[in-house]
Design an enzyme around this catalytic site. Sequence first.
Site, PDB file in Angstrom:
ATOM      1  N   ASN A   9       0.865  -1.184   0.000  1.00 41.63           N
ATOM      2  CA  ASN A   9       0.000   0.000   0.000  1.00 41.63           C
ATOM      3  C   ASN A   9       0.901   1.233   0.000  1.00 41.63           C
ATOM      4  OD1 ASN A   9      -1.797   2.038   0.530  1.00 41.63           O
ATOM      5  ND2 ASN A   9      -2.353   1.329   2.594  1.00 41.63           N
ATOM      6  N   LYS A  11       0.029   4.253  -0.196  1.00 41.79           N
ATOM      7  CA  LYS A  11      -0.623   5.403   0.461  1.00 41.79           C
ATOM      8  C   LYS A  11      -0.458   6.668  -0.395  1.00 41.79           C
ATOM      9  CE  LYS A  11       0.094   3.084   4.811  1.00 41.79           C
ATOM     10  NZ  LYS A  11       0.242   3.153   6.246  1.00 41.79           N
ATOM     11  N   HIS A  97      -9.037   0.331   5.372  1.00 39.12           N
ATOM     12  CA  HIS A  97      -7.741   0.574   6.015  1.00 39.12           C
ATOM     13  C   HIS A  97      -7.951   1.454   7.249  1.00 39.12           C
ATOM     14  CE1 HIS A  97      -3.679   1.995   6.729  1.00 39.12           C
ATOM     15  NE2 HIS A  97      -3.290   0.908   6.078  1.00 39.12           N
ATOM     16  N   GLU A  99      -6.464   3.911   8.343  1.00 37.99           N
ATOM     17  CA  GLU A  99      -6.360   5.359   8.093  1.00 37.99           C
ATOM     18  C   GLU A  99      -7.671   5.887   7.504  1.00 37.99           C
ATOM     19  OE1 GLU A  99      -2.729   5.154   5.846  1.00 37.99           O
ATOM     20  OE2 GLU A  99      -1.698   4.512   7.663  1.00 37.99           O
ATOM     21  N   GLU A 169      -4.811  -5.949  10.623  1.00 37.91           N
ATOM     22  CA  GLU A 169      -3.792  -4.938  10.869  1.00 37.91           C
ATOM     23  C   GLU A 169      -4.042  -4.285  12.225  1.00 37.91           C
ATOM     24  OE1 GLU A 169      -1.991  -3.415   6.971  1.00 37.91           O
ATOM     25  OE2 GLU A 169      -3.844  -2.312   7.259  1.00 37.91           O
ATOM     26  N   GLY A 175       2.844   1.460  10.971  1.00 30.64           N
ATOM     27  CA  GLY A 175       3.728   2.618  10.830  1.00 30.64           C
ATOM     28  C   GLY A 175       4.453   2.986  12.111  1.00 30.64           C
ATOM     29  N   SER A 215       4.046  -2.926  10.271  1.00 34.44           N
ATOM     30  CA  SER A 215       5.504  -2.874  10.398  1.00 34.44           C
ATOM     31  C   SER A 215       6.202  -4.170   9.974  1.00 34.44           C
ATOM     32  CB  SER A 215       5.905  -2.479  11.827  1.00 34.44           C
ATOM     33  OG  SER A 215       5.387  -1.201  12.142  1.00 34.44           O
TER      34      SER A 215
HETATM   35  C1  PEP Z   1      -0.357  -0.340   6.474  1.00 36.38           C
HETATM   36  O1  PEP Z   1      -0.489   0.865   6.427  1.00 36.38           O
HETATM   37  O2  PEP Z   1      -1.242  -1.092   6.034  1.00 36.38           O
HETATM   38  C2  PEP Z   1       0.851  -0.873   7.072  1.00 36.38           C
HETATM   39  C3  PEP Z   1       0.881  -2.138   7.411  1.00 36.38           C
HETATM   40  O3  PEP Z   1       1.885   0.021   7.239  1.00 36.38           O
HETATM   41  P1  PEP Z   1       3.357  -0.334   7.806  1.00 36.38           P
HETATM   42  O4  PEP Z   1       3.827  -1.553   7.086  1.00 36.38           O
HETATM   43  O5  PEP Z   1       4.166   0.878   7.471  1.00 36.38           O
HETATM   44  O6  PEP Z   1       3.185  -0.547   9.260  1.00 36.38           O
END
Ligand code: PEP
Length: 252
Positions: A9, A11, A97, A99, A169, A175, A215
């Site tokens: 992703n 973003k 997601h 966000e 997630e 993040g 992450s």
């Molecule tokens: C995400 O935004 O779906 C995500 C998993 O981000 P990150 O890998 O940066 O934690």
Amino acid sequence: MRSNIVAGNWKMNNDLAASNALVHEIMNQVAELTLENTRVIVAPTFVNLSSVVEVAKESAVEVAAQNMHQAASGAFTGEISGEMLKGIGIESVILGHSERRAYFGEDDALLAEKVNGALKNNLEVIFCFGEELEDRKSDNHFNVVESQLKNGVFHLEAAAWKNIVLAYEPVWAIGTGETASPEQAQEMHAFIRNLIVDTYGAEVANEVSILYGGSVKPANATEIFSNPDVDGGLIGGAALNADDFVSLVKSF
Ligand code: PEP
């Protein structure tokens, strides 16, 4: 047999030139691999989708959208429909997601409508969900995840699940550099698969790819992906670097 999937992703990162360059580099590296039952997906921002689809066509790299509107068309200024995505060659869309949930007020009811809109257009849905840190600290994480799934995708008929990919997630791991331990990931993924078994039966449940996101990076991917119920990852930060991203693909 369900697929392993590594989905990036991007973003709101990468302008047109950077998007084309990144997918190009990923394609070149992926072309060197023998992908056994592993899908590689990238999700650029809306304005660069067409171009990335064009660059990636005839490669093993698939292109997904990060969001869509639930309606087919109409007076929804600034929005993009599933039909429009399908029209430019997109086959999958990320929905729910954290966000989108946190910054754009997308709740379970809206997400259920978006899921319906996507499936109506024969788009595969990568459905994201996961608990906040407070939920985990108060031992409420299983309830939160169950409710997000029941409200977001469990209204679907069994046949629709062939177009559903789940992405667990935990919000506290996105993040932040903090990752769920392999045991925490497996525990939640097994819980999720059992929920699907209870509602739809083992045949449906065994075919659903359940991704982990939060992450994931080259240093921890193998340990996380080797769990029996973890079928890959939805990747944020590490998806912006071709070497890192492709090294996650190699960790299967
Ligand atoms: C995400 O935004 O779906 C995500 C998993 O981000 P990150 O890998 O940066 O934690």
